[in-house]
Motif scaffolding. Structure first.
Motif, PDB file in Angstrom:
ATOM      1  N   VAL A  10      32.412  -9.407  10.348  1.00  0.00           N
ATOM      2  CA  VAL A  10      33.091  -9.559   9.007  1.00  0.00           C
ATOM      3  C   VAL A  10      33.107  -7.808   8.583  1.00  0.00           C
ATOM      4  CG1 VAL A  10      32.391 -11.700   8.369  1.00  0.00           C
ATOM      5  CG2 VAL A  10      31.104  -9.899   7.665  1.00  0.00           C
ATOM      6  N   ASP A  11      34.071  -7.418   7.642  1.00  0.00           N
ATOM      7  CA  ASP A  11      34.214  -6.275   7.132  1.00  0.00           C
ATOM      8  C   ASP A  11      32.804  -6.003   6.337  1.00  0.00           C
ATOM      9  OD1 ASP A  11      35.008  -4.373   4.649  1.00  0.00           O
ATOM     10  OD2 ASP A  11      36.221  -4.008   6.331  1.00  0.00           O
ATOM     11  N   GLU A  12      32.105  -4.924   6.401  1.00  0.00           N
ATOM     12  CA  GLU A  12      30.933  -4.638   5.856  1.00  0.00           C
ATOM     13  C   GLU A  12      31.204  -4.679   4.361  1.00  0.00           C
ATOM     14  OE1 GLU A  12      27.613  -0.990   5.931  1.00  0.00           O
ATOM     15  OE2 GLU A  12      28.948  -0.920   7.046  1.00  0.00           O
ATOM     16  N   PHE A  13      31.916  -4.027   3.878  1.00  0.00           N
ATOM     17  CA  PHE A  13      32.539  -3.720   2.552  1.00  0.00           C
ATOM     18  C   PHE A  13      32.686  -5.143   1.904  1.00  0.00           C
ATOM     19  CE2 PHE A  13      35.522  -3.155  -1.030  1.00  0.00           C
ATOM     20  CZ  PHE A  13      34.721  -2.337  -1.863  1.00  0.00           C
ATOM     21  N   VAL A  14      33.526  -5.988   2.584  1.00  0.00           N
ATOM     22  CA  VAL A  14      33.737  -7.161   2.003  1.00  0.00           C
ATOM     23  C   VAL A  14      32.641  -8.131   1.938  1.00  0.00           C
ATOM     24  CG1 VAL A  14      34.978  -9.475   2.477  1.00  0.00           C
ATOM     25  CG2 VAL A  14      36.373  -7.265   2.616  1.00  0.00           C
ATOM     26  N   LEU A  15      31.822  -8.111   2.938  1.00  0.00           N
ATOM     27  CA  LEU A  15      30.831  -8.991   2.885  1.00  0.00           C
ATOM     28  C   LEU A  15      29.764  -8.479   1.740  1.00  0.00           C
ATOM     29  CD1 LEU A  15      28.572 -11.009   4.110  1.00  0.00           C
ATOM     30  CD2 LEU A  15      27.616  -9.150   5.672  1.00  0.00           C
ATOM     31  N   LYS A  16      29.605  -7.258   1.529  1.00  0.00           N
ATOM     32  CA  LYS A  16      28.657  -6.615   0.549  1.00  0.00           C
ATOM     33  C   LYS A  16      29.227  -7.284  -0.812  1.00  0.00           C
ATOM     34  CE  LYS A  16      27.173  -2.415  -1.863  1.00  0.00           C
ATOM     35  NZ  LYS A  16      27.922  -2.009  -2.882  1.00  0.00           N
ATOM     36  N   LYS A  17      30.393  -7.288  -1.056  1.00  0.00           N
ATOM     37  CA  LYS A  17      31.036  -7.647  -2.214  1.00  0.00           C
ATOM     38  C   LYS A  17      30.988  -9.052  -2.439  1.00  0.00           C
ATOM     39  CE  LYS A  17      32.031  -3.616  -3.968  1.00  0.00           C
ATOM     40  NZ  LYS A  17      31.275  -3.400  -5.262  1.00  0.00           N
ATOM     41  N   ALA A  18      31.144  -9.824  -1.516  1.00  0.00           N
ATOM     42  CA  ALA A  18      30.980 -11.162  -1.676  1.00  0.00           C
ATOM     43  C   ALA A  18      29.649 -11.636  -1.599  1.00  0.00           C
ATOM     44  CB  ALA A  18      31.621 -11.855  -0.319  1.00  0.00           C
ATOM     45  N   ASN A  19      28.724 -10.859  -1.001  1.00  0.00           N
ATOM     46  CA  ASN A  19      27.366 -11.397  -1.409  1.00  0.00           C
ATOM     47  C   ASN A  19      27.201 -11.018  -2.775  1.00  0.00           C
ATOM     48  OD1 ASN A  19      25.951 -12.585   0.985  1.00  0.00           O
ATOM     49  ND2 ASN A  19      25.945 -10.546   1.706  1.00  0.00           N
ATOM     50  N   GLU A  20      27.723 -10.139  -3.257  1.00  0.00           N
ATOM     51  CA  GLU A  20      27.357  -9.750  -4.982  1.00  0.00           C
ATOM     52  C   GLU A  20      27.690 -11.109  -5.818  1.00  0.00           C
ATOM     53  OE1 GLU A  20      29.313  -6.234  -5.894  1.00  0.00           O
ATOM     54  OE2 GLU A  20      27.856  -4.800  -4.735  1.00  0.00           O
ATOM     55  N   VAL A  21      28.834 -11.887  -5.512  1.00  0.00           N
ATOM     56  CA  VAL A  21      29.429 -12.737  -6.165  1.00  0.00           C
ATOM     57  C   VAL A  21      28.561 -13.813  -5.961  1.00  0.00           C
ATOM     58  CG1 VAL A  21      31.319 -14.424  -6.463  1.00  0.00           C
ATOM     59  CG2 VAL A  21      31.672 -12.027  -6.100  1.00  0.00           C
ATOM     60  N   PHE A  22      28.110 -14.167  -4.366  1.00  0.00           N
ATOM     61  CA  PHE A  22      27.308 -15.311  -4.174  1.00  0.00           C
ATOM     62  C   PHE A  22      25.993 -15.313  -5.052  1.00  0.00           C
ATOM     63  CE2 PHE A  22      29.435 -15.137   0.085  1.00  0.00           C
ATOM     64  CZ  PHE A  22      30.556 -15.930  -0.269  1.00  0.00           C
ATOM     65  N   ARG A  23      25.390 -14.280  -4.950  1.00  0.00           N
ATOM     66  CA  ARG A  23      24.061 -13.991  -5.849  1.00  0.00           C
ATOM     67  C   ARG A  23      24.234 -14.629  -7.244  1.00  0.00           C
ATOM     68  NH1 ARG A  23      23.172  -9.701  -2.417  1.00  0.00           N
ATOM     69  NH2 ARG A  23      24.008  -7.941  -3.619  1.00  0.00           N
ATOM     70  N   GLU A  24      25.343 -13.973  -7.643  1.00  0.00           N
ATOM     71  CA  GLU A  24      25.652 -14.400  -9.256  1.00  0.00           C
ATOM     72  C   GLU A  24      25.617 -16.060  -9.351  1.00  0.00           C
ATOM     73  OE1 GLU A  24      29.303 -12.459 -10.791  1.00  0.00           O
ATOM     74  OE2 GLU A  24      28.141 -10.332 -10.455  1.00  0.00           O
ATOM     75  N   LEU A  25      26.278 -16.652  -8.202  1.00  0.00           N
ATOM     76  CA  LEU A  25      26.515 -18.289  -8.272  1.00  0.00           C
ATOM     77  C   LEU A  25      25.284 -18.587  -7.689  1.00  0.00           C
ATOM     78  CD1 LEU A  25      30.138 -18.021  -6.732  1.00  0.00           C
ATOM     79  CD2 LEU A  25      29.247 -18.628  -9.102  1.00  0.00           C
ATOM     80  N   ASP A  26      24.138 -17.994  -7.371  1.00  0.00           N
ATOM     81  CA  ASP A  26      22.802 -18.576  -6.659  1.00  0.00           C
ATOM     82  C   ASP A  26      23.312 -19.206  -5.486  1.00  0.00           C
ATOM     83  OD1 ASP A  26      20.101 -18.673  -6.774  1.00  0.00           O
ATOM     84  OD2 ASP A  26      20.180 -20.706  -8.059  1.00  0.00           O
ATOM     85  N   LEU A  27      24.084 -18.737  -4.695  1.00  0.00           N
ATOM     86  CA  LEU A  27      24.203 -19.145  -3.234  1.00  0.00           C
ATOM     87  C   LEU A  27      23.845 -17.964  -2.360  1.00  0.00           C
ATOM     88  CD1 LEU A  27      27.909 -20.328  -3.772  1.00  0.00           C
ATOM     89  CD2 LEU A  27      25.740 -21.815  -3.571  1.00  0.00           C
ATOM     90  N   ASP A  28      23.563 -18.384  -1.072  1.00  0.00           N
ATOM     91  CA  ASP A  28      23.172 -17.539  -0.025  1.00  0.00           C
ATOM     92  C   ASP A  28      24.500 -17.526   0.828  1.00  0.00           C
ATOM     93  OD1 ASP A  28      23.176 -19.953   1.534  1.00  0.00           O
ATOM     94  OD2 ASP A  28      20.788 -19.528   1.594  1.00  0.00           O
ATOM     95  N   ILE A  29      24.812 -16.731   1.846  1.00  0.00           N
ATOM     96  CA  ILE A  29      25.984 -16.801   2.543  1.00  0.00           C
ATOM     97  C   ILE A  29      26.060 -17.946   3.473  1.00  0.00           C
ATOM     98  CG2 ILE A  29      24.802 -15.324   4.433  1.00  0.00           C
ATOM     99  CD1 ILE A  29      28.171 -14.695   3.330  1.00  0.00           C
ATOM    100  N   SER A  30      24.800 -18.344   3.985  1.00  0.00           N
ATOM    101  CA  SER A  30      25.034 -19.746   4.809  1.00  0.00           C
ATOM    102  C   SER A  30      25.593 -20.927   3.870  1.00  0.00           C
ATOM    103  CB  SER A  30      23.778 -20.082   5.108  1.00  0.00           C
ATOM    104  OG  SER A  30      23.342 -18.965   6.197  1.00  0.00           O
ATOM    105  N   THR A  31      25.044 -20.948   2.600  1.00  0.00           N
ATOM    106  CA  THR A  31      25.644 -22.078   1.765  1.00  0.00           C
ATOM    107  C   THR A  31      27.206 -21.778   1.530  1.00  0.00           C
ATOM    108  OG1 THR A  31      23.575 -22.314   1.033  1.00  0.00           O
ATOM    109  CG2 THR A  31      25.291 -23.483  -0.582  1.00  0.00           C
ATOM    110  N   ALA A  32      27.512 -20.663   1.145  1.00  0.00           N
ATOM    111  CA  ALA A  32      28.728 -20.388   0.761  1.00  0.00           C
ATOM    112  C   ALA A  32      29.670 -20.651   1.905  1.00  0.00           C
ATOM    113  CB  ALA A  32      29.071 -18.872   0.488  1.00  0.00           C
ATOM    114  N   ILE A  33      29.318 -20.369   3.283  1.00  0.00           N
ATOM    115  CA  ILE A  33      30.170 -20.746   4.566  1.00  0.00           C
ATOM    116  C   ILE A  33      30.179 -22.048   4.497  1.00  0.00           C
ATOM    117  CG2 ILE A  33      30.481 -20.375   7.063  1.00  0.00           C
ATOM    118  CD1 ILE A  33      29.609 -17.367   6.444  1.00  0.00           C
TER     119      ILE A  33
END
Length: 75
Positions: A10-33
């Motif tokens: 995945v694009d590094e920048f997109v992943l970083k920004k998505a992870n910022e949102v996931f943290r706000e939602l109390d999700l990790d990347i695996s759960t979000a996917i």
């Protein structure tokens, strides 16, 4: 439920920004996917309009945002 490891690029920048949102939602990347993949399975559709022209616009916007972030870091 058994888990399977998934390796993707995945694009590094997109992943970083998505992870910022996931943290706000109390999700990790695996759960979000898993949420995304479950939605695809249940609805037999993706949770947003699939438009190739729009995808190109989004790619250009992400590239522009990424370049702007790099310029800010250099200053």
């Amino acid at each position: 439920m058994a888990n399977t490891e998934l390796t993707i690029e995945v694009d590094e920048f997109v992943l970083k920004k998505a992870n910022e949102v996931f943290r706000e939602l109390d999700l990790d990347i695996s759960t979000a996917i898993n949420i995304y993949l479950s939605h695809v399975w249940i609805s037999h559709d993706i949770p947003f309009p699939a438009d190739l022209d729009r995808a190109r616009i989004v790619d250009a916007e992400v590239y522009s945002m990424e370049q702007g972030s790099r310029e800010a870091v250099r200053k």
